[in-house]
Each structure stands twice: as C-alpha cells, then as structure tokens.
Design an enzyme around this catalytic site. Structure first.
Site, PDB file in Angstrom:
ATOM      1  N   TRP A  89       0.906  -1.253   0.031  1.00  0.00           N
ATOM      2  CA  TRP A  89       0.056  -0.015  -0.099  1.00  0.00           C
ATOM      3  C   TRP A  89       0.854   1.282   0.075  1.00  0.00           C
ATOM      4  CZ3 TRP A  89      -2.865  -3.158  -1.577  1.00  0.00           C
ATOM      5  CH2 TRP A  89      -3.887  -3.953  -0.947  1.00  0.00           C
ATOM      6  N   ASN A 204      -7.069  -0.635  -4.743  1.00  0.00           N
ATOM      7  CA  ASN A 204      -7.174  -2.344  -4.366  1.00  0.00           C
ATOM      8  C   ASN A 204      -8.539  -2.548  -4.539  1.00  0.00           C
ATOM      9  OD1 ASN A 204      -6.625  -4.777  -2.980  1.00  0.00           O
ATOM     10  ND2 ASN A 204      -7.635  -3.936  -1.412  1.00  0.00           N
ATOM     11  N   GLU A 205      -9.007  -3.388  -5.349  1.00  0.00           N
ATOM     12  CA  GLU A 205     -10.253  -4.171  -5.668  1.00  0.00           C
ATOM     13  C   GLU A 205     -11.332  -2.988  -5.612  1.00  0.00           C
ATOM     14  OE1 GLU A 205      -9.122  -8.319  -3.390  1.00  0.00           O
ATOM     15  OE2 GLU A 205     -10.733  -7.100  -2.486  1.00  0.00           O
ATOM     16  N   TYR A 282     -10.037 -15.980  -4.054  1.00  0.00           N
ATOM     17  CA  TYR A 282     -10.537 -16.296  -2.750  1.00  0.00           C
ATOM     18  C   TYR A 282     -11.586 -17.173  -2.712  1.00  0.00           C
ATOM     19  CZ  TYR A 282      -7.067 -13.064  -1.474  1.00  0.00           C
ATOM     20  OH  TYR A 282      -5.827 -12.099  -1.231  1.00  0.00           O
ATOM     21  N   GLU A 322      -3.389 -11.613  -6.418  1.00  0.00           N
ATOM     22  CA  GLU A 322      -3.702 -11.949  -4.886  1.00  0.00           C
ATOM     23  C   GLU A 322      -4.268 -13.532  -4.839  1.00  0.00           C
ATOM     24  OE1 GLU A 322      -6.172  -9.917  -2.074  1.00  0.00           O
ATOM     25  OE2 GLU A 322      -5.325  -7.916  -2.749  1.00  0.00           O
ATOM     26  N   TRP A 364      -0.606 -14.084  -1.271  1.00  0.00           N
ATOM     27  CA  TRP A 364      -1.037 -13.127  -0.066  1.00  0.00           C
ATOM     28  C   TRP A 364      -0.922 -14.278   1.043  1.00  0.00           C
ATOM     29  CZ3 TRP A 364      -3.335  -8.420  -0.147  1.00  0.00           C
ATOM     30  CH2 TRP A 364      -3.621  -7.850   1.168  1.00  0.00           C
TER      31      TRP A 364
END
Length: 422
Positions: A89, A204-205, A282, A322, A364
C-alpha cells in the site's frame, strides 16, 4: 513437487549469468523499467517473468524506525526465496498512522516510512507494485474520501460517489500526484524516476454497488489512468481488479462466483492507458460451504478464463495479483495450503510457458515474526514455514529459468529439447 523443466547445465549457467548481469547493470535511475510488448512483460528488451508476494503492511510498520527490521527481514527472506515483485500500500487515509491525515495534509513521518520501504526494496532488488487507495474502509479508503467531502459540505449520496463526484475525484488526483512526484528522502530519487517501482495500481479491488454493469468504474478508470500517465510515462499501470466480469461479455458472468461487484474485467482493462490486467482469487470466501475439490475447480476456471481473455481480447499481460489459502478454516492446515499454492503455481507456469501472457503471481501474504496483529489466516512467515518456502523457492527458480530461456530463444541460441513433465 514435479520438476518444471530440464535444460543443459550450460543453458542454466548462461541464464543465471544473464540474470546477474541484468540486475547489476540496468538497475539505474532511469534504466530498467519493466515494460510490456503485446501480452508479455519485458525488461531491457527481454521477457520478464517473476514470482512475487503481497505485504500490504510495510509502510505502516516502517513508520516506526524501531520496527523497520521487520520490513528488512521479509524483503531479505523473499529475495533469498527468489521472489522479485512485492505489492504493497501507498495509502493510509485518516485514522491511526495515517499517511494522509486529511485531504491534502500528510504526515511526513509516515511518508518517510514509505521511503524506507522503497529504498529497502531497491537494496534487495525487489520491484514494487504500489496501490494508491483502498476500496474498503481499512486504512481509510474510498469511505474516508467521501467522508472528507461530506464534512466540507459536499452533497454525498453514497460511497460510490467516489467515482463520480468531481470534488472527491480531485482529492484522489491530489494524492496520486503527491505519491508519484515524491522525492525519496533516503535514495534522493523521485518515485516517478525509480525503476524499483514496477507499476502503480489505481485502487485495491474497486467495487461499485450502484452500477453492476462496470460502466461507472470504467469511466473512472479512463479518467484516472489518463491522469497517472500524464504525470508518469515510465511506469506500468493497472486497475487493481479482482477479475469479476460485467456486461461486455455477458456469457462470461457464469464464471463469476455467483455475484457481481460493479466491475467489467474486459472493458475496464481495455482502457489503453492500462498496461496489464490483474485478478484476485479467494474461493474459501467466495464459495462458502463448498468442498475443497469444488474450490480448486473454481480456481482453475477463474485463472484459465482470464488467461484466454487477456491473450485473445485484451492482448495484455495478466498477473494473479492476490491468491492464498487460509489455515483458519476447519478443513485447512499447512498441508492443504501448500497443495493449493502448488496447484496455482503449476497453472501460472503452464500459462507462462505456452503463450506468455501470465507474467507471474503474488501470494497473499508474507509477514515477519512478531506481527500477530496483522495475521489474517493467510500469513506466511518464510523462516517458520519450510515446506511452503520450498514450494515458493522452486517456483521462483522455474519462472526465472523460463524467463531467461525465452530470452535465449529470442536471440536464436540453440537449446536442448524441453523435457518438462508439465
């Protein structure tokens, strides 16, 4: 783990020698920027494949000089395992250890923590993907930006106004400019001139609840990607997407894990200023209640569909930005995690080997000892997880070797037949 590839000792030696020479000669102030040619990453004119990792926490930890050894330890361990790209980040908006205290107001102490991260990564020859803002409220993100505007009297209907409100978009642009034009207090190199940085990430996303078609985010990506490129023509740029399909290819929506998030993998990544595509994955979270075989099957479909679309439609590189396996689920442990990571690596290698396009993956997440507050079940401490470290190291070696073999091929150097069992 199966052997990836068998080459002659001479070829391996040449490949490794090329790697060492490239790292020493081309890691300069303006030399050595990672670029793209079609759907392939390139570095100094040669194919660039990598194995990488996420470590979002680095600036936060580096803000305290007494804790900086944890950043150094992870980068050192990662380099020893052959990892060469780290995503982290470049934001902390409001709240504890904020980089951006309020819109346009920055804590220099925190900024120097980010300087340290970039300088240490440079030392260990690990390239960085730096993300400008979060979609979620963790570390401020999109909710913090609209809250700042609301407190200034701007009429805000929802957090999705982040993408459309000109005041909020101005806040974001100011932050982007502040990061890109920052001069590192340690290296004295401006961020936009530092080849340590491989790419910028818009968010991010990104997600949008008021428009599932992907068009609202598409307009925002177009505007912000053009803005970034107006400030920095050296570095690559990506959106930060998870990979959810939208309206462009409605038949692809069946690949989504049962829902949409307001992005369109195709149209969002077709923006010309976007240099490469990303996906996150995920299945443990996206497919609750399903067994491990179903989750692995989903992961295979998720990766291969995006690989095909990146290769044939986008014609841009793809990064599995990720992925991981939590050990917090009842059916999970170190062995299931290792098996899962191994499967993902096998797919990445096959994709990279056959037609390029997939440049690498970012597991990740890596952490150092004594960082329990950052644990999320996915954490990997290389020094404490030898089986996982072995898998990571072997994949790093395979991707590095393949990268340099492709370089030799491009130079028409004769090679032995590929006897890969994959």
């Amino acid at each position: 783990m199966a052997t990836y590839i068998t080459w002659s000792v001479v070829v391996l030696y040449m490949a490794l020698l090329c790697c060492v020479c490239d790292a020493r000669v081309h890691w300069g102030k303006r030399g050595g920027f990672v670029g793209t040619e079609g759907s392939t990453f390139v570095l100094n004119g040669s194919p660039f494949l990598f194995n990488g990792f996420n470590a979002y926490w680095m600036m936060n930890v580096a803000t305290d000089p007494t804790e900086r050894m944890k950043v150094t330890q992870v980068l050192q361990d990662a380099a020893n395992a052959g990892l060469s790209v780290c995503r982290t980040w470049a934001f902390a908006d409001g709240g504890y250890k904020a980089l951006q205290i309020s819109s346009g107001a920055y804590d220099e102490r925190v900024f120097q923590g980010l300087d340290f991260v970039v300088a240490e990564a440079r030392k260990y020859r690990i390239r960085l993907i730096l993300s400008f803002v979060n979609n979620y409220e963790d570390y401020g993100g999109r909710p913090q930006y609209v809250d700042w505007a609301r407190k200034e009297g701007v009429e805000i209907r929802s957090d999705d106004d982040f993408y459309t409100n000109c005041i909020v978009k101005g806040y974001y642009k100011n932050h982007v400019k502040r990061i890109i034009t920052r001069i590192n207090t340690i290296t004295k190199i401006a961020y936009h001139d530092d080849a340590t940085i491989m790419a910028w990430e818009l968010m991010n996303e990104p997600r949008c609840q008021v428009d599932y078609s992907g068009r609202t985010i598409n307009d925002w990506v177009q505007e912000m990607a053009s803005f970034v490129k107006s400030l920095d023509k050296h570095h690559l740029l990506e959106v930060g997407m998870e990979g959810f399909y939208g309206d462009t290819m409605s038949e692809r929506k069946k690949i989504n894990p049962g829902y949409q998030v307001g992005t369109d993998f195709i149209s969002n990544n077709l923006v010309k200023e976007i240099d490469f595509a990303t996906i996150h994955a995920y299945p443990d979270q996206w497919l609750p209640g399903q067994n491990q075989d179903s989750k692995v099957a989903f992961m295979q479909r998720w990766m291969w569909s995006h690989y095909e679309d990146s290769r044939t439609i986008l014609k841009k590189p793809l990064v599995i930005a990720e992925f991981g396996k939590s050990t917090d689920y009842p059916e999970s442990n170190i062995n299931t995690r290792d098996s899962y990571i191994n499967i993902v690596y096998r797919n990445i290698y096959r994709m990279a080997k056959t037609r390029g396009t997939v440049g690498g993956g970012l597991v990740w997440q890596l952490m150092a000892k004594g960082m329990g507050s950052f644990s999320d079940g996915y954490q990997i401490i290389l020094s404490e997880n030898p089986s996982t470290t072995s898998i990571i190291s072997e994949h790093s070696h395979a991707m590095s070797t393949l990268s340099h073999v492709l370089k030799l091929r491009s130079q028409n150097v004769p090679l032995e037949k590929d006897h890969s069992s994959w």
